[in-house]
Enzyme design. Structure first.
Site, PDB file in Angstrom:
ATOM      1  N   ALA A  74       0.833  -1.214   0.000  1.00  0.00           N
ATOM      2  CA  ALA A  74       0.000   0.000   0.000  1.00  0.00           C
ATOM      3  C   ALA A  74       0.861   1.255   0.000  1.00  0.00           C
ATOM      4  O   ALA A  74       1.284   1.736   1.051  1.00  0.00           O
ATOM      5  CB  ALA A  74      -0.922  -0.013   1.220  1.00  0.00           C
ATOM      6  N   TYR A 141      10.182   9.000  -4.442  1.00  0.00           N
ATOM      7  CA  TYR A 141       9.616   7.656  -4.323  1.00  0.00           C
ATOM      8  C   TYR A 141      10.630   6.692  -3.702  1.00  0.00           C
ATOM      9  O   TYR A 141      10.358   6.031  -2.692  1.00  0.00           O
ATOM     10  CB  TYR A 141       9.172   7.185  -5.718  1.00  0.00           C
TER      11      TYR A 141
END
Ligand code: UDP
Length: 330
Positions: A74, A141
């Site tokens: 997630a 990221y």
């Protein structure tokens, strides 16, 4: 064995859920459906819609279900978006994982398999990349994924949590029967974008930079089939269930292809000319990423089955041509 898959409605998550169910596991899926699709979740998995940043929600799932281990997908995962909206990545990826780990500690759940990335390395020192090589991400990221790995490490020291972090290189392809596959909105990944051209949804593919220090000037990546990644998660969970120690593992085929080579292979697979246009570099892109997965093979017994790029793109094409709008209804 009951496994909780967080982000199990996403691309790699849904393929892992499918493989777990097919191999006889009892599977619980949590997803906030921000980027995942309910239709991607295997009908035999129990589904809870909610956000891992919501502690009360996470607690309620741990109260209802007796979880043996967690597989954690997630997170937001787009390199380009992470450069324009970095705080979104800190919020969802880091804050979400912090809430999750607090709840796991409180409920006595001590095993987690984690979806990490080659983006943790940044510009690598050498090829192929080993797990012990320098980690200096070139984008937010990768930075958040690296910080999540460190969070597992220190939580392990304090609370006995054990983790396996799987640093994947470029996930691609789809389930063999074409029933689930890659569906991002907006799509940013190379192979699905290329396949939008023969699908009549895009005139041409953009090549983001042809002045890199690589054999044809375009970026080199190690493309790994999503069903091989799914299998690695199952092996990693088995590793933790057997009481073995925490570890970080690269997952790739150990072979690099340039953007131009990927486009050329897609032309052969689809029989379409797929025009390509050279455009500026994309922020945050390292020139070359190729994995050494020797450790995953040796320690986890991982043995990827779909190393051939033509086969990988063929399976992606099988999905995209039968689902031109992904999971969305026509
Ligand atoms: N890429 C490209 N054109 C596109 C999308 C991606 O040239 O329309 C390049 C990108 O710069 C990178 C490679 O393809 O070098 C793979 O990008 P992708 O986003 O699929 O995965 P990443 O390596 O960022 O995880």
């Amino acid at each position: 064995m009951t496994v909780l898959v967080l982000g199990g409605a996403g691309y790699i998550g849904s393929h892992t859920v499918h493989a777990l169910v097919e191999q006889g596991a009892d599977v619980v899926v949590v997803d906030n459906l921000e980027t995942g699709y309910r239709e991607a979740v295997h009908p035999k998995a129990r589904f809870y819609e909610g956000d891992i940043r919501d502690r009360a929600f996470v607690d309620s799932v741990f109260q209802k279900e007796k979880i043996d281990g967690v597989i954690h997908f997630a997170a937001n995962s787009l390199v380009g978006e992470s450069m324009t909206d970095p705080l979104k990545y800190y919020d969802n990826n880091l804050c979400g994982t912090k809430v999750l780990l607090s709840a796991m500690v409180a409920h006595g759940i001590d095993k987690i398999v984690f979806s990490s990335t080659a983006a943790t390395y940044g510009e690598a020192q050498r090829m192929p990349i080993l797990e012990t090589d320098r980690t200096e991400p070139t984008n937010t990221y990768g930075e958040t994924k690296l910080a999540m790995e460190r969070m597992f490490h220190w939580t392990g020291k304090a609370h006995g949590l054990r983790y396996v972090s799987l640093r994947y290189f470029n996930a691609c392809g789809a389930l063999e029967d074409g029933s689930i596959g890659e569906a991002h909105d907006p799509e940013t990944h190379l192979i699905p974008l290329i396949l939008q051209v023969p699908n009549g949804q895009r005139e041409a593919i953009s090549i983001f930079g042809d002045d890199y220090d690589t054999k044809d000037g375009t970026c080199v990546r190690d493309y790994i089939h999503v069903t091989d990644l799914a299998q690695a998660h199952i092996l990693a969970m088995g590793h933790l269930l057997e009481g073995k120690e925490s570890g970080i593992f690269n997952l790739g085929n150990g072979v690099g292809f340039t953007v131009k080579e990927v486009i050329e292979t897609a032309r052969k697979v689809t029989g379409h000319p797929i025009p390509a246009v050279v455009s500026p570099r994309r922020a945050g892109d390292p020139a070359k990423l190729i994995a050494s997965s020797e450790k995953a093979r040796r320690v986890l017994g991982w043995n990827p089955q779909h190393a051939d790029l033509t086969e990988i793109i063929g399976s992606a094409w099988n999905w995209h041509k039968s689902h031109p709008r992904g999971y969305k209804k026509e």
